[in-house]
Design a protein around this motif. Structure first.
Motif, PDB file in Angstrom:
ATOM      1  N   ALA A 122       2.776  41.669  23.717  1.00 31.54           N
ATOM      2  CA  ALA A 122       3.140  39.987  23.647  1.00 31.54           C
ATOM      3  C   ALA A 122       3.520  39.355  24.927  1.00 31.54           C
ATOM      4  CB  ALA A 122       4.058  39.724  22.652  1.00 31.54           C
ATOM      5  N   ASN A 123       4.174  40.154  25.773  1.00 33.96           N
ATOM      6  CA  ASN A 123       4.461  39.543  27.246  1.00 33.96           C
ATOM      7  C   ASN A 123       3.478  39.709  28.067  1.00 33.96           C
ATOM      8  OD1 ASN A 123       7.310  38.969  26.458  1.00 33.96           O
ATOM      9  ND2 ASN A 123       8.035  40.967  27.223  1.00 33.96           N
ATOM     10  N   ARG A 124       2.590  40.626  28.028  1.00 28.77           N
ATOM     11  CA  ARG A 124       1.383  40.634  28.711  1.00 28.77           C
ATOM     12  C   ARG A 124       0.380  39.693  28.409  1.00 28.77           C
ATOM     13  NH1 ARG A 124      -0.950  41.403  33.031  1.00 28.77           N
ATOM     14  NH2 ARG A 124      -3.226  42.563  33.167  1.00 28.77           N
ATOM     15  N   ALA A 125       0.403  39.235  26.968  1.00 28.38           N
ATOM     16  CA  ALA A 125      -0.707  38.115  26.774  1.00 28.38           C
ATOM     17  C   ALA A 125      -0.357  36.966  27.183  1.00 28.38           C
ATOM     18  CB  ALA A 125      -0.606  38.173  25.257  1.00 28.38           C
ATOM     19  N   ILE A 126       1.166  36.489  27.158  1.00 30.35           N
ATOM     20  CA  ILE A 126       1.702  35.507  27.947  1.00 30.35           C
ATOM     21  C   ILE A 126       1.391  35.482  29.154  1.00 30.35           C
ATOM     22  CG2 ILE A 126       3.902  34.422  28.278  1.00 30.35           C
ATOM     23  CD1 ILE A 126       4.660  35.242  25.585  1.00 30.35           C
ATOM     24  N   GLU A 127       1.661  36.587  30.102  1.00 32.89           N
ATOM     25  CA  GLU A 127       1.325  36.774  31.466  1.00 32.89           C
ATOM     26  C   GLU A 127      -0.090  36.328  31.786  1.00 32.89           C
ATOM     27  OE1 GLU A 127       0.988  40.485  34.541  1.00 32.89           O
ATOM     28  OE2 GLU A 127       2.748  40.540  33.103  1.00 32.89           O
ATOM     29  N   LEU A 128      -1.136  36.855  31.102  1.00 34.14           N
ATOM     30  CA  LEU A 128      -2.305  36.551  31.130  1.00 34.14           C
ATOM     31  C   LEU A 128      -2.803  35.022  31.037  1.00 34.14           C
ATOM     32  CD1 LEU A 128      -3.869  39.711  29.541  1.00 34.14           C
ATOM     33  CD2 LEU A 128      -3.775  39.184  31.898  1.00 34.14           C
ATOM     34  N   ALA A 129      -2.263  34.536  30.095  1.00 39.31           N
ATOM     35  CA  ALA A 129      -2.274  32.866  29.864  1.00 39.31           C
ATOM     36  C   ALA A 129      -2.056  32.120  30.936  1.00 39.31           C
ATOM     37  CB  ALA A 129      -1.674  32.623  28.412  1.00 39.31           C
ATOM     38  N   GLN A 130      -0.921  32.309  31.445  1.00 37.88           N
ATOM     39  CA  GLN A 130      -0.243  31.957  32.683  1.00 37.88           C
ATOM     40  C   GLN A 130      -1.084  32.295  33.760  1.00 37.88           C
ATOM     41  OE1 GLN A 130       3.867  33.297  33.080  1.00 37.88           O
ATOM     42  NE2 GLN A 130       4.369  32.157  31.305  1.00 37.88           N
ATOM     43  N   LYS A 131      -1.495  33.547  33.926  1.00 40.39           N
ATOM     44  CA  LYS A 131      -2.693  33.702  34.958  1.00 40.39           C
ATOM     45  C   LYS A 131      -3.840  32.968  35.039  1.00 40.39           C
ATOM     46  CE  LYS A 131      -4.670  37.713  37.222  1.00 40.39           C
ATOM     47  NZ  LYS A 131      -5.173  38.817  37.241  1.00 40.39           N
ATOM     48  N   ASP A 132      -4.270  32.664  33.829  1.00 39.43           N
ATOM     49  CA  ASP A 132      -5.743  32.197  33.779  1.00 39.43           C
ATOM     50  C   ASP A 132      -5.535  30.678  34.011  1.00 39.43           C
ATOM     51  OD1 ASP A 132      -7.035  34.340  32.978  1.00 39.43           O
ATOM     52  OD2 ASP A 132      -6.981  33.681  30.669  1.00 39.43           O
ATOM     53  N   ILE A 133      -4.371  30.109  33.876  1.00 43.35           N
ATOM     54  CA  ILE A 133      -4.085  28.589  34.110  1.00 43.35           C
ATOM     55  C   ILE A 133      -3.893  28.425  35.504  1.00 43.35           C
ATOM     56  CG2 ILE A 133      -2.734  26.764  34.099  1.00 43.35           C
ATOM     57  CD1 ILE A 133      -4.126  26.975  31.606  1.00 43.35           C
TER      58      ILE A 133
END
Length: 123
Positions: free
Chosen positions: A100-111
């Motif tokens: 879950a934390n990795r999914a959040i990290e990837l969303a932030q990285k994409d933005i």
């Protein structure tokens, strides 16, 4: 004795979840995780085009994105963990949290990546 056996059967049958009910529960958890993801993404996307961000450095924007949308981020994290725990019941809870934390990290990285590319293209 019959009452004891009847009570045990009643408890056992009411505690057991049918495969169909379990599948419905997993589907509901999946829908909630998708809804949480979409709410978080939409919140991040609202931050992206703000005029106040245009003068920010990449590092400042990265820091901003890491701190915005706390309730949406937490809702996404919780709903994804719930889904993962139902989908993979034998998996360690720490692994679900990491995912879950990795999914959040990837969303932030994409933005942030979109922000940096837009700034680079504007130069």
């Amino acid at each position: 004795m019959r009452m004891l056996v009847a009570a045990a059967l009643l408890i056992t049958s009411s505690a057991a979840i049918s495969p169909a009910a379990m599948a419905d529960e997993v589907d509901d958890a999946h829908r909630l995780a998708i809804t949480g993801r979409d709410a978080y993404w939409n919140c991040l996307a609202r931050e992206y085009p703000r005029d106040s961000n245009k003068a920010m450095s990449d590092q400042e924007f990265t820091s901003l994105i890491a701190n915005v949308c706390p309730s949406e981020r937490q809702n996404f994290r919780v709903s994804l963990i719930d889904f993962l725990s139902l989908q993979f019941p034998k998996q360690d809870a720490d692994a679900n949290l990491t995912t879950a934390n990795r999914a959040i990290e990837l969303a932030q990285k994409d933005i942030v990546t979109a922000f940096t590319r837009r700034r680079a293209a504007a130069k």
